[in-house]
Design an enzyme around this catalytic site. Structure first.
Site: not given
Ligand code: BV8
Length: 239
Positions: A61, A64, A100-101, A117, A186, A212, A214
């Site tokens: 962190y 970042r 975003n953070v 987040h 995004g 986005n 993609e």
């Molecule tokens: C919750 C902080 C209730 C960290 C983040 C098992 C156990 C526990 C929970 C879960 C589980 N299974 C599923 C879950 C739920 C889980 C979840 O969703 N998991 C996913 C992986 C399946 N969610 C959680 O845990 C959430 N809490 O559910 O609480 C709970 C409580 C207890 C138990 C169960 C449930 C908490 C979610 C928050 C996690 N923290 N961030 C950090 O930042 O270090 S998430 C992290 O991913 C970031 O915040 C980020 O913002 C987020 C999403 O990612 P994206 O922003 O979409 O980024 P990514 O790279 O994926 O995509 C970028 C996109 O941009 C791409 O599509 C690309 O094509 C595009 N792009 C690139 N360049 C450009 C562009 N577009 C336009 N222009 C460009 N130039």
């Protein structure tokens, strides 16, 4: 080119993800060169990871935090600031929800922003719970709070397995039920509950638009999809 927001006297809700900061030089999570290529999510972005190895988590962190402080908002962030100003000047309403953070939306001048987040330049005491702005790039990690309990500090970030701030969720649900249009920019549409917001907007019969590089995972919920880079597209197509 056809504009996304055709009537500025509307209630416009926008949600962004890491993609909008990519052109500022901030790595996304799941792109080819993304953050999760070098770190396993479980090792650095969950309370269990922090309990197991607070030094590794702080290293991740602080890297970042340093990067976010060195980067600048790009044309995509600025286009959203301009949209907010134009909507408010025309008697509309505007809310920006970001996953975003990096704090770049506020630095670009966006006003009505919720950082669902967390934010890299805030820390929280694990004991007394105080949350404060913290731009330190600590040498001694993990850092400890100067409170009487001398609690270990943690990044003020919502980790996987942690619930989002209920107030943010309430603001979001109300906005999605009242808005005219929901624009998602995004984000890969993989992380919940944020990835599910578009399905809520759809249930309320709102217009949903995606910008986005993609197609995101939840593409099926969008009425319109503009493929491309936010920094290039948004200044042209938002309004
Ligand atoms: C919750 C902080 C209730 C960290 C983040 C098992 C156990 C526990 C929970 C879960 C589980 N299974 C599923 C879950 C739920 C889980 C979840 O969703 N998991 C996913 C992986 C399946 N969610 C959680 O845990 C959430 N809490 O559910 O609480 C709970 C409580 C207890 C138990 C169960 C449930 C908490 C979610 C928050 C996690 N923290 N961030 C950090 O930042 O270090 S998430 C992290 O991913 C970031 O915040 C980020 O913002 C987020 C999403 O990612 P994206 O922003 O979409 O980024 P990514 O790279 O994926 O995509 C970028 C996109 O941009 C791409 O599509 C690309 O094509 C595009 N792009 C690139 N360049 C450009 C562009 N577009 C336009 N222009 C460009 N130039």
């Amino acid at each position: 080119m056809e504009k996304i927001v055709k009537n500025l006297k509307s209630y416009v809700v926008v949600m962004t993800g890491a993609g909008i900061s990519a052109e500022s030089g901030i790595k996304t999570f799941r792109d080819a060169d993304g953050l999760w290529k070098n770190y396993r999510i479980e090792e650095v972005a969950s309370p269990i990871a922090f309990a197991r190895d607070p030094e590794l988590v702080w290293e991740f962190y602080l890297m970042r935090r340093k990067q976010a402080l060195e980067c600048k908002p790009n044309n995509g962030h600025i286009a959203l600031t301009n949209l907010e100003k134009a909507v408010k000047q025309n008697g509309g309403k505007f809310l920006l929800i970001t996953q975003n953070v990096d704090g770049l939306h506020k630095r670009a001048g966006s006003e009505n922003v919720i950082e669902i987040h967390g934010n890299l330049i805030y820390s929280r005491c694990a004991k007394c719970g105080e949350i404060f702005e913290d731009r330190n790039i600590y040498q001694e990690i993990p850092p400890y709070h100067n409170c009487k309990e001398k609690g270990m500090l943690r990044p003020h970030i919502v980790w996987f397995g942690e619930s989002l701030n209920p107030e943010h969720l309430e603001i979001t649900t109300n906005a999605l039920s009242e808005c005219d249009i929901f624009i998602v920019i995004g984000t890969s549409g993989v992380v919940y509950p944020a990835a599910g917001f578009v399905s809520i907007a759809k249930k309320f019969g709102k217009k949903t638009v995606c910008v986005n590089k993609e197609e995101p995972d939840n593409i099926g919920y969008f009425d319109e999809f503009y493929k491309g880079k936010a920094g290039e597209l948004l200044p042209e197509i938002l309004f």
